[in-house]
Design an enzyme around this catalytic site. Sequence first.
Site, PDB file in Angstrom:
ATOM      1  N   THR A  46      -8.006  -9.358  79.058  1.00  0.00           N
ATOM      2  CA  THR A  46      -8.806  -9.223  80.277  1.00  0.00           C
ATOM      3  C   THR A  46      -9.661  -7.965  80.235  1.00  0.00           C
ATOM      4  O   THR A  46     -10.854  -7.987  80.574  1.00  0.00           O
ATOM      5  CB  THR A  46      -7.881  -9.167  81.501  1.00  0.00           C
ATOM      6  OG1 THR A  46      -7.050 -10.327  81.519  1.00  0.00           O
ATOM      7  CG2 THR A  46      -8.680  -9.099  82.785  1.00  0.00           C
ATOM      8  N   THR A  47      -9.057  -6.850  79.807  1.00  0.00           N
ATOM      9  CA  THR A  47      -9.778  -5.583  79.751  1.00  0.00           C
ATOM     10  C   THR A  47     -10.915  -5.636  78.743  1.00  0.00           C
ATOM     11  O   THR A  47     -11.913  -4.924  78.873  1.00  0.00           O
ATOM     12  CB  THR A  47      -8.808  -4.436  79.406  1.00  0.00           C
ATOM     13  OG1 THR A  47      -7.659  -4.511  80.255  1.00  0.00           O
ATOM     14  CG2 THR A  47      -9.452  -3.078  79.577  1.00  0.00           C
ATOM     15  N   TYR A 109      -7.473 -21.340  86.945  1.00  0.00           N
ATOM     16  CA  TYR A 109      -8.299 -22.222  87.765  1.00  0.00           C
ATOM     17  C   TYR A 109      -7.683 -23.602  87.968  1.00  0.00           C
ATOM     18  O   TYR A 109      -7.580 -24.075  89.096  1.00  0.00           O
ATOM     19  CB  TYR A 109      -9.730 -22.365  87.214  1.00  0.00           C
ATOM     20  CG  TYR A 109     -10.626 -23.154  88.156  1.00  0.00           C
ATOM     21  CD1 TYR A 109     -11.104 -22.560  89.318  1.00  0.00           C
ATOM     22  CD2 TYR A 109     -10.952 -24.487  87.916  1.00  0.00           C
ATOM     23  CE1 TYR A 109     -11.887 -23.275  90.213  1.00  0.00           C
ATOM     24  CE2 TYR A 109     -11.737 -25.204  88.801  1.00  0.00           C
ATOM     25  CZ  TYR A 109     -12.204 -24.592  89.952  1.00  0.00           C
ATOM     26  OH  TYR A 109     -12.962 -25.307  90.836  1.00  0.00           O
ATOM     27  N   TYR A 135       1.701 -14.247  79.109  1.00  0.00           N
ATOM     28  CA  TYR A 135       1.045 -13.282  79.988  1.00  0.00           C
ATOM     29  C   TYR A 135       0.994 -13.852  81.396  1.00  0.00           C
ATOM     30  O   TYR A 135       0.286 -14.815  81.664  1.00  0.00           O
ATOM     31  CB  TYR A 135      -0.353 -12.967  79.457  1.00  0.00           C
ATOM     32  CG  TYR A 135      -1.149 -11.955  80.242  1.00  0.00           C
ATOM     33  CD1 TYR A 135      -0.572 -11.137  81.213  1.00  0.00           C
ATOM     34  CD2 TYR A 135      -2.514 -11.788  79.998  1.00  0.00           C
ATOM     35  CE1 TYR A 135      -1.318 -10.215  81.916  1.00  0.00           C
ATOM     36  CE2 TYR A 135      -3.277 -10.862  80.698  1.00  0.00           C
ATOM     37  CZ  TYR A 135      -2.668 -10.078  81.658  1.00  0.00           C
ATOM     38  OH  TYR A 135      -3.414  -9.162  82.353  1.00  0.00           O
ATOM     39  N   ARG A 140      -4.848 -12.891  88.945  1.00  0.00           N
ATOM     40  CA  ARG A 140      -6.124 -13.239  88.322  1.00  0.00           C
ATOM     41  C   ARG A 140      -6.208 -14.713  87.969  1.00  0.00           C
ATOM     42  O   ARG A 140      -7.307 -15.261  87.903  1.00  0.00           O
ATOM     43  CB  ARG A 140      -6.362 -12.386  87.068  1.00  0.00           C
ATOM     44  CG  ARG A 140      -6.498 -10.903  87.364  1.00  0.00           C
ATOM     45  CD  ARG A 140      -7.011 -10.113  86.170  1.00  0.00           C
ATOM     46  NE  ARG A 140      -8.446 -10.258  86.026  1.00  0.00           N
ATOM     47  CZ  ARG A 140      -9.313  -9.232  85.930  1.00  0.00           C
ATOM     48  NH1 ARG A 140      -8.878  -7.990  85.996  1.00  0.00           N
ATOM     49  NH2 ARG A 140     -10.595  -9.459  85.770  1.00  0.00           N
ATOM     50  N   LYS A 164       4.326 -10.426  78.901  1.00  0.00           N
ATOM     51  CA  LYS A 164       3.644  -9.335  79.583  1.00  0.00           C
ATOM     52  C   LYS A 164       3.686  -9.666  81.058  1.00  0.00           C
ATOM     53  O   LYS A 164       3.070 -10.638  81.508  1.00  0.00           O
ATOM     54  CB  LYS A 164       2.201  -9.207  79.099  1.00  0.00           C
ATOM     55  CG  LYS A 164       1.394  -8.144  79.856  1.00  0.00           C
ATOM     56  CD  LYS A 164      -0.072  -8.143  79.454  1.00  0.00           C
ATOM     57  CE  LYS A 164      -0.871  -7.137  80.290  1.00  0.00           C
ATOM     58  NZ  LYS A 164      -2.318  -7.157  79.975  1.00  0.00           N
ATOM     59  N   ILE A 206       1.580  -3.011  77.937  1.00  0.00           N
ATOM     60  CA  ILE A 206       0.239  -3.357  77.465  1.00  0.00           C
ATOM     61  C   ILE A 206      -0.702  -2.760  78.499  1.00  0.00           C
ATOM     62  O   ILE A 206      -0.763  -3.220  79.637  1.00  0.00           O
ATOM     63  CB  ILE A 206       0.080  -4.875  77.296  1.00  0.00           C
ATOM     64  CG1 ILE A 206       1.014  -5.353  76.172  1.00  0.00           C
ATOM     65  CG2 ILE A 206      -1.369  -5.230  76.981  1.00  0.00           C
ATOM     66  CD1 ILE A 206       1.023  -6.852  75.948  1.00  0.00           C
TER      67      ILE A 206
END
Length: 296
Positions: A46-47, A109, A135, A140, A164, A206
């Site tokens: 994501t980052t 989504y 994850y 999000r 994570k 992380i």
Amino acid sequence: MSIFEGAGVAIVTPFQADGSVNYDKLDELIDFHCNGGTDAIIICGTTGESSTLTEEEHMDCIKFTVERTKGRIPVIAGTGSNCTRTAIDLSKEAVEDGVDGLLLVTPYYNKTTQNGLIAHYKAVAAEAKAPIILYSVASRTGVNIEPATVATLVKEVDNIVGVKEASGNISQISKIMQLTDGNIDLYSGNDDQIVPILSVGGKGVISVLSNVAPQEAHDIVAKFQAGDVKGSRDLQLKALPLVEQLFCEVNPIPVKKALNLMGMEVGGLRMPLSELSAEHTESLKKAMVDFGIKLT
């Protein structure tokens, strides 16, 4: 054996002024982390703005990172997708390129059921023969991985080895450890919860913080693991104001601004992300200076 222990950086993707990936700068960042205390590089998460990278850019960044890291520290590739076939293809290619592990975010989504999550992860794991970290970041993706689902996957699939956890729910995280008998590599997905997650058996974090303070993020974990719980806790608490500012707007907006304030010149963001507001920039600067980070 864990893919890594300690603080793995959720590394940013640097861009040129024209918006293209800046591979020279990515090379510099890789060296910065390999030499600065970081325990692993997580590329295209994501980052790293993976959602706005083309598939070609995505895979090029992964391959480049593996080649430039040269085995100095593990490389974990973000290869998740809300399309199972896409996740399989990305994951297989990353494995061929030599990554040490995969980070697979929950499908977003389309908001699958827990049974759908199990089927999705089993399908990817069957074709991508590398250690896999689940994850969970429902804020999000809209999908939470329930503790029982994590336990089922870890117990039934040999190469699903970790999670994570970015739910922020310590009770949920503790339940994962209880249901798996601790036989899972647990990583904090939130920089403000490193010590609490280590306390229930976590292996590390992380981290977004690691982008700007790699040694300090590493030390939070290393001190705890060495038995210096007070030292670890003190570092965690010292970092909280900076961590708060690194999430004052949606990640990675603040951390890219922070790196640019440090003179790292990682470039801007891809739309629809926008630059950090002037008000938040001043608050970020103060938190960085208070933490001991030099600005240019």
